[in-house]
Design an enzyme around this catalytic site. Structure first.
Site, PDB file in Angstrom:
ATOM      1  CD  GLU A   1     -13.943   0.419   4.474  1.00 43.90           C
ATOM      2  OE1 GLU A   1     -13.354   1.511   4.394  1.00 43.90           O
ATOM      3  OE2 GLU A   1     -13.371  -0.679   4.346  1.00 43.90           O
ATOM      4  CG  ASP A   2     -13.802   3.702   1.439  1.00 46.93           C
ATOM      5  OD1 ASP A   2     -13.984   2.548   1.876  1.00 46.93           O
ATOM      6  OD2 ASP A   2     -12.871   3.978   0.651  1.00 46.93           O
TER       7      ASP A   2
ATOM      8  CG  ASP B   1     -17.175  -4.169  -4.264  1.00 45.01           C
ATOM      9  OD1 ASP B   1     -18.253  -4.594  -4.682  1.00 45.01           O
ATOM     10  OD2 ASP B   1     -16.173  -4.083  -5.003  1.00 45.01           O
TER      11      ASP B   1
ATOM     12  CG  PHE C   1     -14.419   1.862  -9.761  1.00 47.15           C
ATOM     13  CD1 PHE C   1     -13.860   1.034  -8.800  1.00 47.15           C
ATOM     14  CD2 PHE C   1     -13.797   3.074 -10.032  1.00 47.15           C
ATOM     15  CE1 PHE C   1     -12.703   1.399  -8.121  1.00 47.15           C
ATOM     16  CE2 PHE C   1     -12.645   3.454  -9.359  1.00 47.15           C
ATOM     17  CZ  PHE C   1     -12.103   2.608  -8.404  1.00 47.15           C
TER      18      PHE C   1
ATOM     19  CG  ASP D   1      -7.829   5.549  -4.747  1.00 48.71           C
ATOM     20  OD1 ASP D   1      -8.553   4.766  -4.087  1.00 48.71           O
ATOM     21  OD2 ASP D   1      -6.752   5.197  -5.242  1.00 48.71           O
TER      22      ASP D   1
ATOM     23  NE  ARG E   1      -6.745   8.183  -1.748  1.00 44.21           N
ATOM     24  CZ  ARG E   1      -7.125   6.928  -1.541  1.00 44.21           C
ATOM     25  NH1 ARG E   1      -8.339   6.685  -1.110  1.00 44.21           N
ATOM     26  NH2 ARG E   1      -6.302   5.917  -1.780  1.00 44.21           N
TER      27      ARG E   1
HETATM   28  P1  5GP Z   1     -14.586  -5.386  -0.506  1.00 43.35           P
HETATM   29  O1  5GP Z   1     -13.588  -6.134   0.299  1.00 43.35           O
HETATM   30  O2  5GP Z   1     -15.859  -5.064   0.238  1.00 43.35           O
HETATM   31  O3  5GP Z   1     -14.890  -6.064  -1.833  1.00 43.35           O
HETATM   32  O4  5GP Z   1     -13.925  -4.042  -0.955  1.00 43.35           O
HETATM   33  C1  5GP Z   1     -13.602  -3.082  -0.057  1.00 43.35           C
HETATM   34  C2  5GP Z   1     -12.561  -2.119  -0.587  1.00 43.35           C
HETATM   35  O5  5GP Z   1     -12.449  -2.130  -2.027  1.00 43.35           O
HETATM   36  C3  5GP Z   1     -12.989  -0.713  -0.227  1.00 43.35           C
HETATM   37  O6  5GP Z   1     -12.538  -0.359   1.059  1.00 43.35           O
HETATM   38  C4  5GP Z   1     -12.351   0.093  -1.332  1.00 43.35           C
HETATM   39  O7  5GP Z   1     -11.013   0.377  -0.999  1.00 43.35           O
HETATM   40  C5  5GP Z   1     -12.357  -0.824  -2.540  1.00 43.35           C
HETATM   41  N1  5GP Z   1     -13.535  -0.553  -3.413  1.00 43.35           N
HETATM   42  C6  5GP Z   1     -14.610  -1.335  -3.595  1.00 43.35           C
HETATM   43  N2  5GP Z   1     -15.487  -0.767  -4.448  1.00 43.35           N
HETATM   44  C7  5GP Z   1     -14.941   0.429  -4.811  1.00 43.35           C
HETATM   45  C8  5GP Z   1     -15.368   1.501  -5.678  1.00 43.35           C
HETATM   46  O8  5GP Z   1     -16.438   1.488  -6.321  1.00 43.35           O
HETATM   47  N3  5GP Z   1     -14.537   2.576  -5.757  1.00 43.35           N
HETATM   48  C9  5GP Z   1     -13.339   2.650  -5.107  1.00 43.35           C
HETATM   49  N4  5GP Z   1     -12.627   3.758  -5.294  1.00 43.35           N
HETATM   50  N5  5GP Z   1     -12.909   1.665  -4.287  1.00 43.35           N
HETATM   51  C10 5GP Z   1     -13.699   0.565  -4.137  1.00 43.35           C
END
Ligand code: 5GP
Length: 193
Positions: free
Chosen positions: A106-107, A110, A159, A166, A172
């Site tokens: 995963e990237d 959050d 963020f 992105d 990206r």
């Molecule tokens: P979660 O479900 O853990 O809250 O969020 C996961 C998804 O939210 C990540 O796979 C990503 O697509 C997006 N996301 C969360 N934080 C960031 C951030 O700081 N930057 C970007 N570009 N995407 C984020």
């Protein structure tokens, strides 16, 4: 010093350098080495989560020396029954993962909502093991009891973009991670760096 030439602007937001490309590359190699040691003779299947993890997964994969395979999935969200809550279907997961050792790539994690729901879906497919490899995690934002097995960098709850991530489709392609500039203070602190 005026570092404003280093800033990136996408749509209505400005971003400043946060994690340099060289530091990312070094950390990716370290993680790959750990996986090489822990997964020898296990032939793990890597599941890269699209779109954000494509660059991380690709760089990580280049440094793996063990027998392994990779596939990419896109997560589609829909509301399940009231007992199952939010369900994430992995589109593109053709492989039978029963009995396999899975490493999710995963990237960024959050709140952990995405990972939590995806884990539930994967566990139903009876893999032998599941580990999570994420380039970034925001520990202050995490809302689930999820153990991340391989983490590139812990970052604050801000963020970020770049290296696959992105902002509304853009950014990206930057080989480094950039952080959003939210306040005057943030910008001034950067100018003092
Ligand atoms: P979660 O479900 O853990 O809250 O969020 C996961 C998804 O939210 C990540 O796979 C990503 O697509 C997006 N996301 C969360 N934080 C960031 C951030 O700081 N930057 C970007 N570009 N995407 C984020």
């Amino acid at each position: 010093m005026n570092n404003s030439f280093l800033l990136k602007r996408y749509h209505d937001k400005e971003f400043r350098p946060f994690i340099h490309a060289a530091d990312i590359n070094k950390r990716v190699k370290e993680i790959a080495n750990e996986i090489n040691e822990e997964y020898e003779n296990k032939a793990p299947l890597f599941l890269g989560i699209l779109n954000g993890a494509f660059m991380f997964a690709s760089d990580l994969f280049k440094h793996l020396t063990i027998e392994c395979s990779i596939t990419f999935v896109k997560l589609a969200s829909y509301e399940g029954t009231s007992s199952t809550g939010k369900v994430l279907t992995p589109i593109g997961l053709e492989e039978n993962i029963s009995g396999r050792d899975i490493i999710i790539v995963e990237d960024i994690v959050d709140t952990g909502n995405t990972m939590h729901a995806f884990l539930k879906t994967l566990e139903g497919k009876q893999p032998n093991s599941i580990k999570i490899c994420t380039l970034l995690q925001k520990p202050d934002a995490l809302e689930h009891d999820i153990k991340m097995d391989y983490v590139g960098f812990d970052i604050p709850d801000k963020f970020v973009i770049g290296y696959g991530l992105d902002y509304d489709g853009l950014g990206r392609n930057i080989p480094a991670i950039y952080k959003i500039i939210t306040t005057e203070e943030d910008l001034h602190r950067f100018e003092d760096d």
